[in-house]
Enzyme design. Structure first.
Site, PDB file in Angstrom:
ATOM      1  CG  HIS A  69      -2.173  -0.849   0.974  1.00  0.00           C
ATOM      2  ND1 HIS A  69      -3.424  -0.317   0.805  1.00  0.00           N
ATOM      3  CD2 HIS A  69      -2.327  -2.196   0.860  1.00  0.00           C
ATOM      4  CE1 HIS A  69      -4.296  -1.288   0.603  1.00  0.00           C
ATOM      5  NE2 HIS A  69      -3.657  -2.436   0.639  1.00  0.00           N
ATOM      6  CG  ASP A  70       5.010   3.369   1.611  1.00  0.00           C
ATOM      7  OD1 ASP A  70       4.508   4.517   1.538  1.00  0.00           O
ATOM      8  OD2 ASP A  70       6.232   3.173   1.708  1.00  0.00           O
ATOM      9  N   GLY A  75       4.727   6.032  -4.812  1.00  0.00           N
ATOM     10  CA  GLY A  75       5.966   5.278  -4.691  1.00  0.00           C
ATOM     11  C   GLY A  75       6.278   4.905  -3.252  1.00  0.00           C
ATOM     12  CB  THR A 193      -0.070 -17.347  -0.094  1.00  0.00           C
ATOM     13  OG1 THR A 193       0.012 -18.677   0.410  1.00  0.00           O
ATOM     14  CG2 THR A 193       1.212 -16.612   0.256  1.00  0.00           C
TER      15      THR A 193
END
Length: 329
Positions: A69-70, A75, A193
């Site tokens: 998410h960062d 970026g 996963t």
């Protein structure tokens, strides 16, 4: 005809500019960037992650998601860590459920006592994701460091995060915008996963997939009753369930096997079989010849996550090195 040619040329120019900027950033990043200025950075982050996992077994998935998410907003610059009010990026709708901030702050505090003003929060996020993955039996890999922290954080900048309800074409477009391929899309989706999701993200897929109601027909008929039992139509939307059916705590390619068989929990994961390019990537990790001649899931995942970790990085004199990860200097 001429206008189409102009559009193609402009697109190629933009790709070239982006590629050059990525190349420059990569040239200023390297494995062991802090070897002289803060030699214990990696062992400090690793110990912090390990301690956090003792009290929260879900930490590997949490920190891996934080890294993703960062990087997908402006970026990999630590912008998601800023907490300076309701408009801070971390409060964006697309970042719902993202956590692990306290682990990053803890590691940062330790590093500030050892080597103040040296290690960026953006690098800590990338290192923590690697160390968290190892705790889930994931592959070991080296992380290029040298990122600097961003100076902007806003919810509006996170408006285009990949979403569980996105079509496969929309997902591909969002990944292409970050210079990530169909293969990267499959592999980074396979990070599901490990970890859990909330029934909140399942209700439309289970009960309102069509305008008149109904379930996603791609869900295996044997799996659908199980999902509905865990997430009843008028039940608690905060109830959580493993994203990788039958293997939610171990990093492996079982998630891709589930996707192939209709046992994907998330709609976005299931959509990977609805596009020829992404389906071919998924299928490439299976088959009788895969063990001897096929690609390595672990090796390819490492390649994709390292590639993701170099999206839009700030280096050199760009940005800053924050004293605390939740606030600008």
């Amino acid at each position: 005809m001429v206008s189409k040619l102009v559009q193609v040329i402009m697109a190629l120019v933009l790709i070239l500019i982006f590629s050059v900027s990525i190349g420059v950033s990569q040239a200023q990043m390297r494995v062991g960037f802090y070897s002289e200025t803060c030699p214990d950075v990696e062992s400090t982050v690793r110990a912090t992650v390990q301690d956090a996992a003792l009290s929260n077994p879900n930490i590997p998935a949490v920190l891996l998601r934080l890294h993703f998410h960062d990087c997908f907003v402006q970026g990999c610059d630590g912008s998601i860590l800023i907490d300076n009010g309701p408009d801070a990026e971390k409060h964006a709708f697309g970042h719902q459920g993202v956590g692990g901030y306290e682990v990053i702050e803890m590691a940062k505090a330790k590093l500030e006592s050892q080597c103040p003003g040296v290690v960026s929060c953006a690098d800590i996020v990338a290192l923590a994701a690697r160390d968290a993955l190892a705790l889930a039996n994931g592959p070991a890999y080296q992380v290029p460091t040298g990122r600097r922290d961003g100076l902007v954080s806003s919810t509006s900048l996170a408006a285009d995060m990949p979403d569980v309800s996105d079509s496969i074409q929309k997902l591909k477009s969002k990944f292409f915008d970050k210079s990530l391929s169909e293969k990267d899309l499959v592999l980074l989706s396979a990070a599901h996963t490990i970890g859990t999701t909330a029934c909140f993200f399942m209700k439309d897929r289970l009960y309102n997939f069509f305008p008149g109601g109904g379930s996603d027909p791609s869900i295996n008929s044997e799996f659908l009753p199980e999902l509905k039992a865990k997430c009843p139509q008028n039940g608690d939307v905060n109830v959580r369930l493993p994203i990788d059916h039958g293997s939610g705590e171990t990093f492996d390619k079982n998630i891709l096997e589930n996707i192939r068989g209709g046992f994907a929990v998330l709609q976005s994961d299931a959509s990977l079989t609805q596009d020829e390019a992404t389906k071919n990537v998924v299928d490439s990790y299976f088959g009788s010849l895969n063990i001897l001649f096929g690609p390595s899931f672990n090796d390819d995942f490492v390649e994709s996550i390292v590639k993701m970790g170099q999206i839009g990085v700030l280096t050199g004199s760009q940005g800053e090195i924050r004293r605390a990860c939740g606030a600008f200097n």
